[in-house]
Design a protein around this motif. Structure first.
Motif, PDB file in Angstrom:
ATOM      1  N   THR A   3       0.908  -1.316   0.057  1.00 31.87           N
ATOM      2  CA  THR A   3      -0.019   0.092  -0.076  1.00 31.87           C
ATOM      3  C   THR A   3       0.801   1.288  -0.026  1.00 31.87           C
ATOM      4  N   ILE A   4       1.938   1.259   0.830  1.00 36.26           N
ATOM      5  CA  ILE A   4       2.673   2.279   0.787  1.00 36.26           C
ATOM      6  C   ILE A   4       3.391   2.466  -0.490  1.00 36.26           C
ATOM      7  N   ILE A   5       3.944   1.527  -1.077  1.00 35.13           N
ATOM      8  CA  ILE A   5       4.367   1.847  -2.562  1.00 35.13           C
ATOM      9  C   ILE A   5       3.612   2.196  -3.511  1.00 35.13           C
ATOM     10  N   LYS A   6       2.321   1.679  -3.451  1.00 31.95           N
ATOM     11  CA  LYS A   6       1.452   2.199  -4.342  1.00 31.95           C
ATOM     12  C   LYS A   6       1.036   3.518  -4.349  1.00 31.95           C
ATOM     13  N   ASN A   7       0.713   4.057  -2.799  1.00 31.11           N
ATOM     14  CA  ASN A   7       0.411   5.302  -2.702  1.00 31.11           C
ATOM     15  C   ASN A   7       1.749   6.341  -3.013  1.00 31.11           C
ATOM     16  N   THR A   8       2.905   5.819  -2.902  1.00 33.16           N
ATOM     17  CA  THR A   8       4.145   6.474  -3.277  1.00 33.16           C
ATOM     18  C   THR A   8       4.252   6.946  -4.646  1.00 33.16           C
ATOM     19  N   LEU A   9       3.797   5.680  -5.645  1.00 39.06           N
ATOM     20  CA  LEU A   9       3.812   5.694  -6.993  1.00 39.06           C
ATOM     21  C   LEU A   9       2.707   6.893  -7.522  1.00 39.06           C
ATOM     22  N   ILE A  10       1.678   6.730  -6.923  1.00 41.76           N
ATOM     23  CA  ILE A  10       0.549   7.639  -7.019  1.00 41.76           C
ATOM     24  C   ILE A  10       0.795   8.952  -7.011  1.00 41.76           C
ATOM     25  N   LEU A  11       1.496   9.248  -5.869  1.00 44.59           N
ATOM     26  CA  LEU A  11       1.816  10.658  -5.436  1.00 44.59           C
ATOM     27  C   LEU A  11       2.933  11.224  -6.540  1.00 44.59           C
ATOM     28  N   ALA A  12       3.802  10.320  -6.796  1.00 44.03           N
ATOM     29  CA  ALA A  12       4.985  10.717  -7.632  1.00 44.03           C
ATOM     30  C   ALA A  12       4.407  10.892  -9.085  1.00 44.03           C
ATOM     31  N   ALA A  13       3.245  10.124  -9.650  1.00 41.80           N
ATOM     32  CA  ALA A  13       2.629  10.332 -10.722  1.00 41.80           C
ATOM     33  C   ALA A  13       2.050  11.548 -10.851  1.00 41.80           C
ATOM     34  N   ILE A  14       1.405  11.881  -9.911  1.00 35.56           N
ATOM     35  CA  ILE A  14       0.459  13.213  -9.585  1.00 35.56           C
ATOM     36  C   ILE A  14       1.432  14.345  -9.833  1.00 35.56           C
ATOM     37  N   THR A  15       2.590  14.208  -9.070  1.00 32.42           N
ATOM     38  CA  THR A  15       3.676  15.412  -9.147  1.00 32.42           C
ATOM     39  C   THR A  15       4.114  15.643 -10.737  1.00 32.42           C
ATOM     40  N   VAL A  16       4.453  14.370 -11.163  1.00 32.29           N
ATOM     41  CA  VAL A  16       5.192  14.520 -12.550  1.00 32.29           C
ATOM     42  C   VAL A  16       4.004  15.176 -13.380  1.00 32.29           C
ATOM     43  N   VAL A  17       2.891  14.569 -13.562  1.00 27.27           N
ATOM     44  CA  VAL A  17       1.617  15.077 -14.249  1.00 27.27           C
ATOM     45  C   VAL A  17       1.477  16.688 -14.149  1.00 27.27           C
ATOM     46  N   SER A  18       1.551  17.202 -12.948  1.00 22.51           N
ATOM     47  CA  SER A  18       1.300  18.441 -12.324  1.00 22.51           C
ATOM     48  C   SER A  18       2.229  19.363 -12.968  1.00 22.51           C
ATOM     49  N   GLY A  19       3.485  18.797 -12.731  1.00 25.43           N
ATOM     50  CA  GLY A  19       4.679  19.639 -13.356  1.00 25.43           C
ATOM     51  C   GLY A  19       4.728  19.816 -14.810  1.00 25.43           C
TER      52      GLY A  19
END
Length: 204
Positions: A3-19
């Protein structure tokens, strides 16, 4: 752990897309913003030097030299950021527009365009950027205040809180002495630059 890995990947994806989206928005808006800023500046130029039909960058302008000149004359809180030559339809110089940034504003920097005719007469001033207190310092952007500088040929301006008269006297804005001082010093800085760097050339 998964779950931690999954949430981290989701946050990373959101950050990249937002950027990426911010980058796209910046690319789309930067040109219209630049055009709008240039249009505002050109309107200010025409307002403060109405006899000019063409405005050209002053090729000999050096910001560092201007800063040194102002410092020599006691204007340590102002920067001359741009000097533009105003010409009439025949190509003759009718005056200059000098942009000054004052760091003495009550609520931040004040950017001003000062139009000075070839004979040293201040033809007008216009605010390029001002964010003073509403109802007080913002009155500096009103015609009643700005017109006090208009069509005046003086060596320096001074502000008064007692109604003292004279072409070189500016009535201070009630409750906004700091703003009045900032604008007056900015106009005086433009005059110092004109008198030392442009006056001789303009009168040749």
């Amino acid at each position: 752990m998964n779950t931690i890995i999954k949430n981290t990947l989701i946050l990373a994806a959101i950050t990249v897309v937002s950027g990426l989206l911010l980058g796209v928005v910046y690319d789309i808006t930067k040109e219209p913003i630049a055009i709008a800023q240039e249009n505002t500046k050109q309107e200010a130029f025409r307002s403060v030097l109405p006899d000019a039909s063409v405005f050209e960058d002053h090729e000999d302008f050096d910001a560092d030299n201007a800063a040194a000149l102002l410092k020599e004359n006691g204007y340590n809180a102002d920067d001359i950021t741009e000097v533009t030559v105003g010409k009439d339809e025949s190509g003759s110089i009718v005056g200059y527009v000098i942009n000054v940034t004052s760091h003495e504003g009550y609520s931040g920097d004040i950017q001003i365009s000062v139009g000075i005719a070839a004979d040293g007469t201040v033809k007008g001033i216009e605010m390029l950027s001002i964010s003073e207190t509403a109802g007080l310092g913002m009155k500096a952007s009103e015609e009643d205040f700005k017109d006090q500088f208009k069509d005046k040929n003086v060596e320096r301006f001074y502000y008064t809180k007692t109604g003292e008269s004279g072409d070189n006297m500016i009535d201070a804005i009630s409750g906004a002495t700091i703003t009045t001082n900032a604008v007056t010093n900015a106009v005086d800085s433009a005059l110092v630059y004109f008198q030392n760097e442009l006056g001789g050339e303009a009168n040749e």
